[in-house]
Enzyme design. Structure first.
Site, short mmCIF file in Angstrom:
data_model
loop_
_atom_site.label_atom_id
_atom_site.label_comp_id
_atom_site.label_asym_id
_atom_site.label_seq_id
_atom_site.Cartn_x
_atom_site.Cartn_y
_atom_site.Cartn_z
N TYR B 289 -13.79 6.99 12.29
CA TYR B 289 -13.28 8.25 11.72
C TYR B 289 -13.47 8.24 10.20
O TYR B 289 -12.93 7.38 9.51
CB TYR B 289 -11.81 8.42 12.06
CG TYR B 289 -11.31 9.83 11.91
CD1 TYR B 289 -11.30 10.69 13.01
CD2 TYR B 289 -10.85 10.31 10.70
CE1 TYR B 289 -10.83 11.99 12.88
CE2 TYR B 289 -10.38 11.61 10.57
CZ TYR B 289 -10.38 12.44 11.67
OH TYR B 289 -9.92 13.74 11.55
N TYR B 339 -16.88 18.38 11.03
CA TYR B 339 -15.53 17.88 11.23
C TYR B 339 -14.88 18.63 12.38
O TYR B 339 -14.43 19.76 12.21
CB TYR B 339 -14.75 18.08 9.93
CG TYR B 339 -13.31 17.64 9.97
CD1 TYR B 339 -12.97 16.30 10.04
CD2 TYR B 339 -12.29 18.58 9.89
CE1 TYR B 339 -11.66 15.90 10.06
CE2 TYR B 339 -10.96 18.18 9.90
CZ TYR B 339 -10.65 16.84 9.98
OH TYR B 339 -9.35 16.45 9.98
#
Lengths: 133, 387
Positions: B289, B339
Site C-alpha cells: 500500500y 487510488y
C-alpha cells in the site's frame, strides 16, 4: 482569507481550553494512578478510574516530529508555509501535544528542538503554541 | 511450508473500470461495471453471487443497492465495512472465512468511488477517533491523511537517515512500471529533476509522493475451489492467509506510545508470517500500500525484506524491479496507477500470479504479499498460485 478555525470544546475537553484562556497549559491526569493523558480520555486507560482532573504542566517541550505544510486546503492556512509539530513533554514518556511552531522560520524547525509554550489569542479562545526556547 | 489457512477459497476473477479524474458516472454505475467485468473474468453469471462485501467511507454504494441493481435475490451474506485502505487485504480473509464456513459460495468484493470528482479522499478528516480530536488538530492547520503521513514519515526518515533522494528513486521507479500499464492514470516517465520540481505539499511529501485521487471501481470474485469454473479466464489464486490488526502509532498519534512513526506494518508483519507459516524469503511479489511513498520504506523494513540500514540500497539496486528478486507494485502502485483504496494493488497481485500481466509480467511470481494501510491499523494477505 477565511479565518483560522477555533476549537470546539466538548464537556470532556472544556477544562483544557478554560486553562489555556488563563495562560496555562493544563492536561488531564488520573488522580488514582497519576498518569497524564492527552488528548483527554473519558476513563483512565491505565487503571480504568474515572477520577480525572486537569493539572498544569511546565510548558517546556521538545519537537518530536514536525512537518512544514506548503500547500494547504485547511481553512485559514492557505497562505505562507507553516510548521505543525508533536511536542513531547518532559512530564511523562509518550505525553505529547500538537501545535504550531511559531516565532521562527519554518525551515529552522528540527526534530529535537527545545520549545516553550505561548498562547495565541483566537476569537474567544487561547491556543497553546510553541516557540523556540 | 504450511498449507493455506483457507483450503476452499480461491480468487477466480477481477475487474476494473477505467481510472479517471472525472468518471462522469455515478458510483453505482462504476461498481456494476467492475462487478460484471470480474464475473466475466471468472466465467460466471450474476446469479452465482450469494455473498457480497465492500468497504467505504460514506462515499459509495452499499451492498443492498448493488444486490438490487444486479438483480440478486439470494444473498446469504453481505456487509458494508466502514473503512479505507486498511481493508483492502483483510477483506479477502473475510470472504475466505465465509466460504470456509460454508456460509456463502461465491462472493463479490468491490470498492467503488468517485474519489476525485465526488467525495475527495485527500480532504477527509483523520477518522481515527470520535471527532473529539479535531479540536486539537484543525486549529493548527492539520487536515487529512497527507498531514498524518508527513508527521510520521518525517520522524521515520530522520531515524533511518533517509532523504528525498531515496523517495525520488522509489517514485521514479514506480512511474516507469506504470508506463507499461494501459490503465494507469500517470504513465509519463519521470526524471530526478521532475521529482524535485514537484511542489512540496507537507514535508517530506512532494506532490509526486502522494497518490492521485481517482474515480474508479475494482471488483474481485472469491469462490469455492469446488465452484471455480473451468470457464474462468485465469488460474484460480489461493488466499493462504490474511490478518488484520494494529497497535499504537500514527493513527492516533496522541496515544502513539514510544514511537509515533510506527505504521501498521510494525504490528501486522509478525501476524501474517505466523498465520501463513511463511517467512519473508518465501515471498516473490510485493504489492504494498503506497498512498504515500515513505510507506513503502517502512513496510520493506517491517515485513523483513531488508535491514533498516539497507533501505538506501534496496531502492537503488534493482531488487524491486520487474525482473528483480522482490518485484514491487508492478502496476505502478497507488502513486501512479491510481487510488482505489488499495484494491487495485491487490488485483495486480492476482493478475501477476495468474501470469496474465503482459508486458508487466514478472517471471515466476508464485507468492504475493498484499497490504492495506490505515495509519497504525492495517491488514496483510498472502496470495499464492499453489494451494
Amino acid at each position: 482569507m477565511t479565518a483560522k478555525p477555533q476549537p470546539q470544546p466538548t464537556p470532556l475537553t472544556e477544562p483544557y481550553w478554560a486553562a489555556a484562556s488563563q495562560g496555562k497549559l493544563s492536561l488531564q491526569r488520573c488522580t488514582a494512578c497519576a498518569v497524564w493523558h492527552h488528548f483527554p480520555v473519558p476513563r483512565c486507560t491505565s487503571c480504568g478510574s474515572d477520577a480525572l482532573t486537569f493539572e498544569p504542566v511546565s510548558g517546556h517541550g521538545t519537537v518530536e516530529t514536525f512537518t512544514i505544510v506548503h500547500r494547504s486546503f485547511a481553512p485559514g492556512f492557505t497562505g505562507a508555509p507553516y510548521a505543525m509539530a508533536w511536542i513531547a513533554l518532559p512530564e511523562q514518556a509518550g505525553l505529547r501535544v500538537f501545535a504550531n511552531v511559531t516565532d521562527c522560520l519554518p525551515e529552522t524547525v528540527t526534530i529535537g528542538m527545545k520549545v516553550t509554550v505561548w498562547f495565541e489569542q483566537r476569537g474567544d479562545f487561547a491556543l497553546p503554541n510553541f516557540r523556540p526556547a | 511450508m504450511t498449507p493455506s489457512r483457507f483450503h476452499h477459497a480461491v480468487i477466480t476473477g477481477a475487474g476494473c473500470t477505467e481510472f479517471s479524474r472525472e468518471s462522469g458516472r455515478s458510483v453505482l454505475e462504476l461498481a456494476i461495471e467492475a462487478a460484471d467485468l470480474a464475473l466475466a473474468d471468472a466465467g460466471m453469471e450474476r446469479g452465482a453471487i450469494d455473498g457480497m462485501l465492500t468497504y467505504q467511507l460514506g462515499d459509495s454504494v452499499v451492498c443492498a443497492t448493488m444486490a438490487r441493481s444486479l438483480g440478486l435475490d439470494r444473498l446469504r451474506w453481505h456487509n458494508d465495512i466502514h473503512g479505507g485502505g486498511s481493508q483492502c487485504a483483510s477483506i479477502l480473509g473475510e470472504a475466505a472465512l465465509l466460504i470456509e464456513a460454508g456460509l456463502a459460495e461465491t462472493i463479490l468484493i468491490y470498492r467503488a468511488m468517485n474519489g476525485r470528482s465526488g467525495k475527495r479522499m485527500g480532504q477527509i478528516g483523520q477518522g481515527a477517533g470520535d471527532g473529539m480530536e479535531e479540536q486539537f488538530l484543525r486549529p493548527y492547520g492539520f487536515l487529512g491523511p497527507a498531514h498524518l503521513c508527513a508527521l510520521s514519515s518525517q520522524l521515520y526518515m530522520h531515524q533511518r537517515g533517509l532523504s528525498a533522494d531515496d523517495l525520488a528513486e522509489l517514485v521514479i521507479a514506480q512511474r516507469a512500471k506504470a508506463a507499461k500499464n494501459p490503465r494507469a492514470l500517470l504513465r509519463t516517465p519521470l526524471t530526478r529533476d521532475d521529482y524535485f520540481a514537484a511542489p512540496m505539499i507537507a514535508e517530506p511529501l512532494r506532490r509526486l509522493d502522494c497518490c492521485l485521487e481517482t474515480d474508479a471501481a475494482c471488483a474481485l470474485i472469491v469462490t469455492s475451489t469446488r465452484n471455480a469454473k473451468s470457464a474462468a479466464q485465469g488460474r484460480p489464486i489461493h488466499i493462504r492467509a490474511a490478518v488484520r490488526g494494529g497497535g499504537p502509532g500514527i493513527a492516533a498519534m496522541d496515544k502513539a506510545g514510544a514511537d509515533p512513526s510506527a505504521i501498521f506494518s510494525r504490528h501486522v508483519a509478525p501476524l501474517i508470517y505466523e498465520a501463513a507459516g511463511l517467512a519473508p524469503s518465501h515471498i516473490d511479489l510485493l504489492q504494498l500500500y503506497d498512498a504515500y511513498s515513505p510507506l513503502i520504506l517502512q513496510q520493506l523494513e517491517d515485513f523483513g525484506f531488508c535491514e533498516p540500514g539497507e533501505l538506501h540500497e534496496i531502492v537503488r539496486d534493482g531488487r524491486l524491479a520487474q525482473n528483480g528478486r522482490l518485484p514491487l507494485n508492478l502496476n505502478g502502485g497507488l502513486l501512479s496507477e491510481g487510488y482505489v483504496h488499495g484494491l487495485n494493488n491487490v488485483i495486480e497481485a492476482v493478475t501477476q500470479l495468474q501470469g496474465r500481466a503482459g508486458e508487466r509480467q514478472t517471471p515466476g511470481a508464485s507468492m504475493a504479499l498484499c497490504t492495506g494501510f490505515g495509519g497504525s491499523m492495517g491488514s496483510a494477505a498472502i496470495l499464492s498460485v499453489e494451494p
